[in-house]
Design an enzyme around this catalytic site. Structure first.
Site, PDB file in Angstrom:
ATOM      1  N   CYS A  83      -0.749   0.858  10.399  1.00 32.68           N
ATOM      2  CA  CYS A  83      -1.136  -0.285   9.559  1.00 32.68           C
ATOM      3  C   CYS A  83       0.102  -1.040   9.079  1.00 32.68           C
ATOM      4  O   CYS A  83       1.033  -0.443   8.535  1.00 32.68           O
ATOM      5  CB  CYS A  83      -1.941   0.205   8.363  1.00 32.68           C
ATOM      6  SG  CYS A  83      -2.412  -1.119   7.239  1.00 32.68           S
TER       7      CYS A  83
ATOM      8  N   CYS B 166       0.854  -1.187   0.000  1.00 31.43           N
ATOM      9  CA  CYS B 166       0.000   0.000   0.000  1.00 31.43           C
ATOM     10  C   CYS B 166       0.888   1.234   0.000  1.00 31.43           C
ATOM     11  O   CYS B 166       1.970   1.226   0.553  1.00 31.43           O
ATOM     12  CB  CYS B 166      -0.909   0.013   1.232  1.00 31.43           C
ATOM     13  SG  CYS B 166      -2.141   1.345   1.192  1.00 31.43           S
TER      14      CYS B 166
ATOM     15  N   CYS C 164      -7.410  -7.021  11.264  1.00 27.55           N
ATOM     16  CA  CYS C 164      -7.306  -5.765  10.503  1.00 27.55           C
ATOM     17  C   CYS C 164      -5.931  -5.151  10.665  1.00 27.55           C
ATOM     18  O   CYS C 164      -5.432  -5.014  11.770  1.00 27.55           O
ATOM     19  CB  CYS C 164      -8.283  -4.714  11.036  1.00 27.55           C
ATOM     20  SG  CYS C 164      -9.967  -5.189  10.977  1.00 27.55           S
TER      21      CYS C 164
ATOM     22  N   CYS D  27      -0.176   4.951   6.384  1.00 26.97           N
ATOM     23  CA  CYS D  27      -0.838   5.105   7.681  1.00 26.97           C
ATOM     24  C   CYS D  27       0.044   4.368   8.697  1.00 26.97           C
ATOM     25  O   CYS D  27       0.273   3.162   8.562  1.00 26.97           O
ATOM     26  CB  CYS D  27      -2.237   4.492   7.666  1.00 26.97           C
ATOM     27  SG  CYS D  27      -3.291   5.157   6.352  1.00 26.97           S
TER      28      CYS D  27
HETATM   29  N1  SAH Z   1      -6.991   1.023   2.510  1.00 27.24           N
HETATM   30  C1  SAH Z   1      -8.338   0.739   2.901  1.00 27.24           C
HETATM   31  C2  SAH Z   1      -8.517  -0.728   3.335  1.00 27.24           C
HETATM   32  C3  SAH Z   1      -7.654  -1.032   4.521  1.00 27.24           C
HETATM   33  S1  SAH Z   1      -7.913  -2.145   5.767  1.00 27.24           S
HETATM   34  C4  SAH Z   1      -8.738   1.675   4.019  1.00 27.24           C
HETATM   35  O1  SAH Z   1      -7.901   2.441   4.473  1.00 27.24           O
HETATM   36  O2  SAH Z   1      -9.903   1.684   4.405  1.00 27.24           O
HETATM   37  C5  SAH Z   1      -9.323  -2.037   6.636  1.00 27.24           C
HETATM   38  C6  SAH Z   1      -9.287  -1.288   7.982  1.00 27.24           C
HETATM   39  O3  SAH Z   1      -8.304  -1.741   8.943  1.00 27.24           O
HETATM   40  C7  SAH Z   1      -9.019   0.174   7.762  1.00 27.24           C
HETATM   41  O4  SAH Z   1      -9.977   0.905   8.462  1.00 27.24           O
HETATM   42  C8  SAH Z   1      -7.666   0.334   8.374  1.00 27.24           C
HETATM   43  O5  SAH Z   1      -7.411   1.667   8.728  1.00 27.24           O
HETATM   44  C9  SAH Z   1      -7.741  -0.591   9.551  1.00 27.24           C
HETATM   45  N2  SAH Z   1      -6.441  -0.896  10.142  1.00 27.24           N
HETATM   46  C10 SAH Z   1      -5.227  -0.748   9.585  1.00 27.24           C
HETATM   47  N3  SAH Z   1      -4.267  -1.127  10.451  1.00 27.24           N
HETATM   48  C11 SAH Z   1      -4.879  -1.529  11.578  1.00 27.24           C
HETATM   49  C12 SAH Z   1      -4.416  -2.076  12.800  1.00 27.24           C
HETATM   50  N4  SAH Z   1      -3.133  -2.280  13.022  1.00 27.24           N
HETATM   51  N5  SAH Z   1      -5.319  -2.397  13.732  1.00 27.24           N
HETATM   52  C13 SAH Z   1      -6.635  -2.224  13.490  1.00 27.24           C
HETATM   53  N6  SAH Z   1      -7.135  -1.738  12.338  1.00 27.24           N
HETATM   54  C14 SAH Z   1      -6.274  -1.382  11.387  1.00 27.24           C
END
Ligand code: SAH
Length: 371
Positions: free
Chosen positions: A125, A118, A345, A122
């Site tokens: 993530c 990606c 997630c 963020c």
């Molecule tokens: N790029 C897309 C899909 C990503 S994943 C998006 O940003 O929506 C789906 C969700 O998991 C997103 O809301 C993302 O912010 C969240 N996420 C990412 N890392 C995480 C983590 N370490 N713990 C919990 N949720 C997380």
């Protein structure tokens, strides 16, 4: 027949229904062949043209010669104690992505990836930490569903266990717009997977122009990764916010569901200890969402190696939820699933060959980050 004059075979999983119809018409075939082949591929999971018994021998020969049905191969499968299954799928010689199956009471959800890595950076993530390599093709996206159905042995369609799809795996789906839309078309297409549009959800960090384009061509459910109620904090957590700030994002969300009385946008909010989880943040969030038919999904932060963040405590999450609920905002805390196999997630990592292309991929210039 220009499309067939190449040495490489055309992967039929790359077409949605209109695309496959056009392809067959170029082959001199009737459009209804598209529906027949879609049914074989998706409802029966067939990748062998000789098994497609209602096609003529000559068409089967043509298809064998010039085309293929090729989904990503499974490299490994891990099963969590709660029934969650995570597959590592090879998409090319150097790249793999992850797909997760989440069984629940009365439904089964497949969490599908849209990109290898990606580009969005963020910090909370895990996928972001590995950088960006490339977009997945339509075949590589819908192929995750194809492969999962095969691995779960739930074919033909009547026996299926996957009732819902969330585009919440690796990548930012709206930065791979055309391929993601085609794949979602196949998820909802009657002759393919035939899922209801309410059961197909695209999750985005908020690429505003793409969200407006999506409304033109699709009406799947929308989830938005908000994670913060102010621009100041969201700029830090979801840096694409510097380009598309909260006000613009929320206006686009409103436009997306406009005209449909019962529709809501789901706002995802990862609970980060001491960062975005105080009662003051909850109150700001309530203000922020005023006037938008919405649901809030609180996600406990799932840790990964090297992260500085920690999840909020259960008590903090409960308090946060209570404040929102009291103000009439429907709020649920997402249950963490598949934790023991790093399938929750934000924990999906896959395997990325070239991590150097770490920049935002869309029409306009990337925004500059504050030092
Ligand atoms: N790029 C897309 C899909 C990503 S994943 C998006 O940003 O929506 C789906 C969700 O998991 C997103 O809301 C993302 O912010 C969240 N996420 C990412 N890392 C995480 C983590 N370490 N713990 C919990 N949720 C997380």
């Amino acid at each position: 027949m220009t499309v067939l004059n190449t040495d490489t075979k055309v992967n039929l999983l790359d077409f949605d229904k209109p695309g496959l119809e056009a392809f067959f018409s170029e082959m001199g075939e009737k459009a209804f062949r598209a529906s027949q082949v879609l049914k074989w591929m998706y409802q029966f999971g067939v990748d062998d043209f000789d098994a497609m018994s209602n096609l003529s021998k000559s068409l089967r020969d043509q298809l064998n010669k010039h085309t293929e049905v090729r989904a990503p191969e499974i490299v490994s499968e891990q099963r969590a104690s709660d029934g969650v299954i995570k597959w590592l799928l090879r998409v090319d010689s150097g790249n793999c992505v992850e797909t997760v199956y989440i069984p629940e009471e009365g439904r089964g959800t497949l969490c599908v990836s849209s990109q290898v890595g990606c580009a969005l950076e963020c910090g909370f993530c895990s996928t972001a930490q590995q950088g960006f390599n490339r977009n997945l093709s339509t075949a590589e996206i819908i192929g995750q569903l194809w492969r999962a159905n095969q691995a779960l042995e739930c074919l033909p369609r009547e026996q299926r266990v996957i009732s819902n799809v969330v585009m919440m795996g690796m990548g930012e789906p709206l930065l791979n717009f055309d391929n993601v839309v085609r794949a979602m078309n196949l998820m909802t297409e009657d002759n393919a997977y035939g899922l209801s549009k309410r059961r197909v959800t695209i999750s985005t960090s908020g690429i505003v122009p793409a969200l407006d384009r999506l409304k033109e061509v699709s009406d799947v459910s929308l989830a938005v990764s908000l994670h913060a109620p102010t621009d100041e904090l969201r700029n830090e957590l979801v840096p694409i916010n510097k380009k598309y700030p909260i006000k613009e994002l929320l206006a686009a969300c409103k436009r997306y569901i406009a005209g449909e009385a019962k529709r809501k946008v789901t706002f995802e909010y990862v609970m980060l200890d001491g960062i975005n989880d105080t009662p003051a943040h909850a109150r700001q969030l309530i203000k922020c969402l005023q006037g938008i038919p919405s649901k809030v999904n609180l996600i406990p932060f799932n840790p990964f190696p090297g992260t500085q963040y920690r999840s909020s405590s259960i008590a903090t999450m409960d308090k946060f939820r209570e404040i929102l609920m009291k103000a009439g905002v429907i709020t649920i805390t997402r249950k963490t699933r598949g934790e023991d196999i790093d399938a929750a997630c934000g924990q999906l990592a896959g395997k990325v060959k070239d991590r150097s292309k770490r920049k935002w991929r869309h029409e306009e210039q990337p925004i500059t980050r504050t030092p």
